[in-house]
Design a protein around this motif. Structure first.
Motif, PDB file in Angstrom:
ATOM      1  N   SER A   1     -17.565 -21.309   5.745  1.00  0.00           N
ATOM      2  CA  SER A   1     -18.118 -22.437   5.975  1.00  0.00           C
ATOM      3  C   SER A   1     -17.466 -23.387   6.774  1.00  0.00           C
ATOM      4  O   SER A   1     -17.788 -24.324   7.404  1.00  0.00           O
ATOM      5  N   SER A   2     -16.118 -23.496   6.217  1.00  0.00           N
ATOM      6  CA  SER A   2     -15.187 -24.845   6.824  1.00  0.00           C
ATOM      7  C   SER A   2     -14.868 -24.457   8.227  1.00  0.00           C
ATOM      8  O   SER A   2     -14.857 -25.566   9.004  1.00  0.00           O
ATOM      9  N   ARG A   3     -15.054 -23.379   8.620  1.00  0.00           N
ATOM     10  CA  ARG A   3     -14.763 -22.991  10.036  1.00  0.00           C
ATOM     11  C   ARG A   3     -16.001 -23.508  11.002  1.00  0.00           C
ATOM     12  O   ARG A   3     -15.915 -24.158  12.123  1.00  0.00           O
ATOM     13  N   TYR A   4     -17.298 -23.279  10.367  1.00  0.00           N
ATOM     14  CA  TYR A   4     -18.525 -23.743  11.156  1.00  0.00           C
ATOM     15  C   TYR A   4     -18.565 -25.029  11.050  1.00  0.00           C
ATOM     16  O   TYR A   4     -18.765 -25.885  12.070  1.00  0.00           O
ATOM     17  N   TYR A   5     -18.068 -25.804  10.107  1.00  0.00           N
ATOM     18  CA  TYR A   5     -17.905 -27.516   9.784  1.00  0.00           C
ATOM     19  C   TYR A   5     -17.029 -27.705  10.968  1.00  0.00           C
ATOM     20  O   TYR A   5     -17.327 -28.772  11.935  1.00  0.00           O
TER      21      TYR A   5
ATOM     22  N   ALA B   1     -15.816 -26.084  13.920  1.00  0.00           N
ATOM     23  CA  ALA B   1     -16.434 -25.823  15.384  1.00  0.00           C
ATOM     24  C   ALA B   1     -17.620 -26.855  15.489  1.00  0.00           C
ATOM     25  O   ALA B   1     -17.714 -27.083  16.742  1.00  0.00           O
ATOM     26  N   ALA B   2     -18.387 -27.250  14.659  1.00  0.00           N
ATOM     27  CA  ALA B   2     -19.365 -28.106  14.862  1.00  0.00           C
ATOM     28  C   ALA B   2     -18.861 -29.672  15.408  1.00  0.00           C
ATOM     29  O   ALA B   2     -19.506 -30.586  16.004  1.00  0.00           O
ATOM     30  N   GLN B   3     -17.772 -29.843  15.044  1.00  0.00           N
ATOM     31  CA  GLN B   3     -17.172 -31.174  15.427  1.00  0.00           C
ATOM     32  C   GLN B   3     -16.344 -31.251  16.658  1.00  0.00           C
ATOM     33  O   GLN B   3     -16.031 -32.346  17.097  1.00  0.00           O
TER      34      GLN B   3
ATOM     35  N   CYS C   1      -9.449 -27.751   7.585  1.00  0.00           N
ATOM     36  CA  CYS C   1     -10.508 -26.529   7.615  1.00  0.00           C
ATOM     37  C   CYS C   1     -10.084 -25.371   7.823  1.00  0.00           C
ATOM     38  O   CYS C   1     -10.626 -24.483   7.369  1.00  0.00           O
TER      39      CYS C   1
ATOM     40  N   PHE D   1     -16.333 -18.866  15.763  1.00  0.00           N
ATOM     41  CA  PHE D   1     -15.765 -19.183  14.725  1.00  0.00           C
ATOM     42  C   PHE D   1     -14.645 -18.646  14.201  1.00  0.00           C
ATOM     43  O   PHE D   1     -14.233 -18.932  12.840  1.00  0.00           O
TER      44      PHE D   1
ATOM     45  N   TYR E   1      -8.985 -23.149  21.887  1.00  0.00           N
ATOM     46  CA  TYR E   1      -9.456 -24.505  22.078  1.00  0.00           C
ATOM     47  C   TYR E   1      -7.996 -25.345  22.099  1.00  0.00           C
ATOM     48  O   TYR E   1      -8.080 -26.321  22.986  1.00  0.00           O
TER      49      TYR E   1
END
Length: 180
Positions: free
Chosen positions: A2-6, A8-10, A36, A138, A146
């Motif tokens: 879930s920290s990777r989703y967080y 990636a969303a940022q 993360c 993710f 990136y």
């Protein structure tokens, strides 16, 4: 996960060649990643460079290893082509250099302007990054992608025609001085 989703969303999207300022700095990106990602991934991320190590060694990421292999081959091909132009010896196993990379080096070396050649090489680098881009947005490798894309964009933005020509002339004059 879930920290990777967080994470990636940022991350803002950006174009490598956009004239506008980048929406994120390398330091800020690294800071986000340290919060993360696991310690091993952060270590790899902090060691990433556009200049691969001369000696091939596993990094812990297949993506990073593939990028370094391609970039190392490009650099060897560039040295080989430039050495041949100067009638100097450079020993590299030419059979190990992929033909497409040698062609990229020849094209870049044949350009009239060093800036034009660097822009061409950066376009090729960006294209390779895109072909290596992980499918899973993710995955840890997607953050390495990136980071490299960001490093390449930062490098491109530092180009200055006048300063580059002055540096090129100084290096070229030094090389010619050593050749005589």
């Amino acid at each position: 996960m879930s920290s990777r989703y967080y994470l990636a969303a940022q991350l803002p999207a950006f174009s490598i060649n956009a004239a506008s300022a980048l929406p994120i700095t390398e330091d800020y990106f690294t800071d986000l990643c340290t919060r993360c990602l696991d310690e091993g991934s952060v270590k790899i991320l902090k060691s990433l460079s556009l200049e691969p190590p001369r000696v091939q060694k596993p990094t812990g990421s297949a993506f990073v290893d593939a990028w370094y292999d391609w970039e190392r081959s490009l650099r060897y091909a560039l040295v080989q082509v430039r050495a041949a132009k100067l009638k100097k010896e450079f020993s590299v196993n030419a059979q190990s250099l992929p033909a497409d990379i040698v062609q990229i080096a020849r094209t870049a070396s044949g350009m009239a302007s060093p800036l034009e050649a660097e822009e061409f090489l950066n376009t090729e680098r960006a294209a390779v990054l895109e072909t290596l881009r992980p499918i899973d947005g993710f995955s840890v490798d997607s953050f390495f992608y990136y980071a490299l894309k960001l490093k390449l964009a930062v490098r491109i933005k530092k180009f200055n025609t006048e300063a580059g020509m002055n540096a090129y002339r100084a290096i070229y004059d030094r090389i010619l001085g050593e050749a005589t």
